[in-house]
Design a protein around this motif. Structure first.
Motif, short mmCIF file in Angstrom:
data_model
loop_
_atom_site.label_atom_id
_atom_site.label_comp_id
_atom_site.label_asym_id
_atom_site.label_seq_id
_atom_site.Cartn_x
_atom_site.Cartn_y
_atom_site.Cartn_z
N ARG A 1 0.97 -1.22 0.05
CA ARG A 1 -0.09 -0.16 0.09
C ARG A 1 0.87 1.14 0.02
N ARG A 2 0.33 2.19 -0.45
CA ARG A 2 0.98 3.53 -0.53
C ARG A 2 1.09 4.18 0.95
N LYS A 3 0.05 3.71 1.59
CA LYS A 3 -0.03 4.31 3.00
C LYS A 3 -0.08 3.16 3.83
N ALA A 4 0.92 2.90 4.76
CA ALA A 4 0.91 1.86 5.82
C ALA A 4 -0.20 1.69 6.65
N PRO A 5 -1.05 0.58 6.84
CA PRO A 5 -2.17 0.30 7.75
C PRO A 5 -2.08 1.03 9.08
N HIS A 6 -3.03 1.67 9.54
CA HIS A 6 -2.96 2.00 11.11
C HIS A 6 -3.40 0.66 11.82
N CYS A 7 -2.76 0.46 12.64
CA CYS A 7 -2.55 -0.64 13.62
C CYS A 7 -2.73 -0.53 15.07
N HIS A 8 -3.50 -1.09 15.73
CA HIS A 8 -3.56 -1.17 17.12
C HIS A 8 -3.71 -2.60 17.71
N LEU A 9 -2.61 -3.24 17.73
CA LEU A 9 -2.24 -4.68 17.81
C LEU A 9 -1.24 -5.03 19.07
N GLY A 10 -1.82 -4.38 20.15
CA GLY A 10 -1.08 -4.56 21.27
C GLY A 10 -0.68 -6.03 21.94
N SER A 11 -1.52 -7.00 21.57
CA SER A 11 -1.74 -8.20 22.15
C SER A 11 -0.96 -9.30 21.33
N LEU A 12 -0.48 -8.73 19.95
CA LEU A 12 0.00 -9.75 19.18
C LEU A 12 1.24 -10.77 19.53
N ALA A 13 0.86 -11.83 18.97
CA ALA A 13 2.07 -12.74 19.52
C ALA A 13 2.37 -13.82 18.47
N LYS A 14 1.66 -14.10 17.38
CA LYS A 14 1.88 -14.78 16.21
C LYS A 14 1.44 -14.31 15.03
N VAL A 15 2.36 -14.07 13.83
CA VAL A 15 1.90 -13.66 12.55
C VAL A 15 2.27 -14.21 11.38
N VAL B 1 6.18 1.82 -7.34
CA VAL B 1 5.20 1.59 -6.56
C VAL B 1 5.54 0.99 -5.39
N GLN B 2 6.23 -0.33 -5.54
CA GLN B 2 6.85 -1.10 -4.32
C GLN B 2 7.44 -0.29 -3.37
N ASN B 3 8.69 0.48 -3.74
CA ASN B 3 9.20 1.32 -3.12
C ASN B 3 8.54 2.37 -2.13
N ASP B 4 7.34 2.86 -2.88
CA ASP B 4 6.48 3.95 -2.10
C ASP B 4 5.52 3.08 -0.95
N ALA B 5 5.56 1.74 -1.10
CA ALA B 5 4.68 1.23 -0.15
C ALA B 5 5.38 1.12 1.20
N ASP B 6 4.75 1.63 2.28
CA ASP B 6 5.27 1.83 3.43
C ASP B 6 5.36 0.44 4.14
N VAL B 7 6.18 -0.51 3.64
CA VAL B 7 5.98 -2.00 4.34
C VAL B 7 6.76 -1.91 5.54
N LYS B 8 7.76 -0.95 5.68
CA LYS B 8 8.92 -1.02 7.01
C LYS B 8 7.73 -0.58 8.16
N ILE B 9 6.79 0.20 7.92
CA ILE B 9 6.09 0.48 9.02
C ILE B 9 5.32 -0.72 9.61
N LEU B 10 4.58 -1.25 8.58
CA LEU B 10 3.90 -2.72 8.87
C LEU B 10 4.70 -3.67 9.45
N ILE B 11 6.11 -3.72 9.19
CA ILE B 11 7.03 -4.58 9.75
C ILE B 11 7.11 -4.17 11.11
N SER B 12 7.42 -2.85 11.62
CA SER B 12 7.63 -2.28 12.79
C SER B 12 6.38 -2.42 13.73
N GLU B 13 5.07 -2.62 13.08
CA GLU B 13 4.11 -2.94 13.77
C GLU B 13 4.09 -4.25 14.56
N ILE B 14 4.66 -5.19 13.93
CA ILE B 14 4.58 -6.59 14.31
C ILE B 14 5.90 -6.95 15.02
#
Length: 240
Positions: A48-62, A76-89
């Motif tokens: 995605r061009r904008k990383a998901p907004h996540c509230h996943l405080g209890s996450l243990a398995k992905v 397009v792939q470089n614009d996708a903010d996958v790094k933020i998604l990775i940081s969320e998990i």
């Protein structure tokens, strides 16, 4: 005007999110996961061009299963903010990355990965060119205990025709190593020998041979594996 997508629940513990792009979905839209008590998440989407907004405080398995579109450009792939998604998990205990997810991470996270301090089990699948992501993950996962690798027969990188093993951090805590879909190639055997010498905390190595392998070949491979030198004589090698 962008259409937001919101998944919100305070009670669910297990969540599967699959975005199917066979239908038109604007990748500029914002996806919100407001699920603070989800423990187990399967997430399949396209960059995605904008990383998901996540509230996943209890996450243990992905399990992360990212894909690229056939008409995607590298921009397009470089614009996708996958790094933020990775940081969320980054606080998960168990992480499963599919081949396609590893491919996306290799493109979108060239600037580095977060530290996975809580990660104890990693399942990693990759094609030939994307194995470079594994050493980065191992370096950023100081408490990893279980490593499951799939597709090792595809990793054939060397330097000037000389075998170069996957870089293993000198201080690692890996106790269990599983190799899936073992083909019995000379290169795979070299990789396993490399792991046995570099993973000094290893206790168990499980080798799952390819389904089509006959008993005679499996017996020979077992003999070859048991002869390999290892950092600890206590390592239990199982061929399954």
């Amino acid at each position: 005007m962008l259409c937001p997508y919101v998944i919100s629940s305070k009670s669910i513990k297990k969540l599967t999110v699959t975005i199917n792009h066979s239908y038109h979905v604007d990748r500029s839209s914002i996806l919100t996961l407001d699920t603070p008590n989800v423990v187990d998440l399967y997430y399949s989407d396209f960059p995605r061009r904008k990383a998901p907004h996540c509230h996943l405080g209890s996450l243990a398995k992905v399990k992360l299963d990212l894909h690229s579109l056939e008409d995607d450009s590298r921009q397009v792939q470089n614009d996708a903010d996958v790094k933020i998604l990775i940081s969320e998990i980054r606080n998960v205990k168990t992480l499963h990355l599919t081949c396609s997810a590893v491919e996306i991470i290799s493109v979108c996270c060239k600037g580095g990965l977060p530290v996975f301090n809580n990660l104890v089990e990693l399942m990693f699948s990759s094609k030939k060119r994307d194995w470079k992501v594994l050493p980065l993950l191992l370096e950023r996962s100081p408490n990893l205990k279980t490593l499951i690798l799939s597709g090792l027969h595809r990793y054939t990188f060397g330097r000037r025709h000389r075998f170069v093993g996957i870089q293993i951090p000198p201080i690692n805590q890996i106790k269990m190593l599983s190799i899936m879909q073992y083909q019995g190639s000379a290169t795979e055997l070299k990789h396993i020998s490399h792991f046995l010498l570099k993973m000094e905390c290893l206790e168990v190595v499980k080798i799952y041979v390819a389904a089509e392998m006959d008993d005679l070949k499996k017996m020979q491979l077992t003999e070859d594996l048991l002869k390999l030198p290892r950092a600890s004589s206590e390592v239990n090698i199982q061929v399954l």
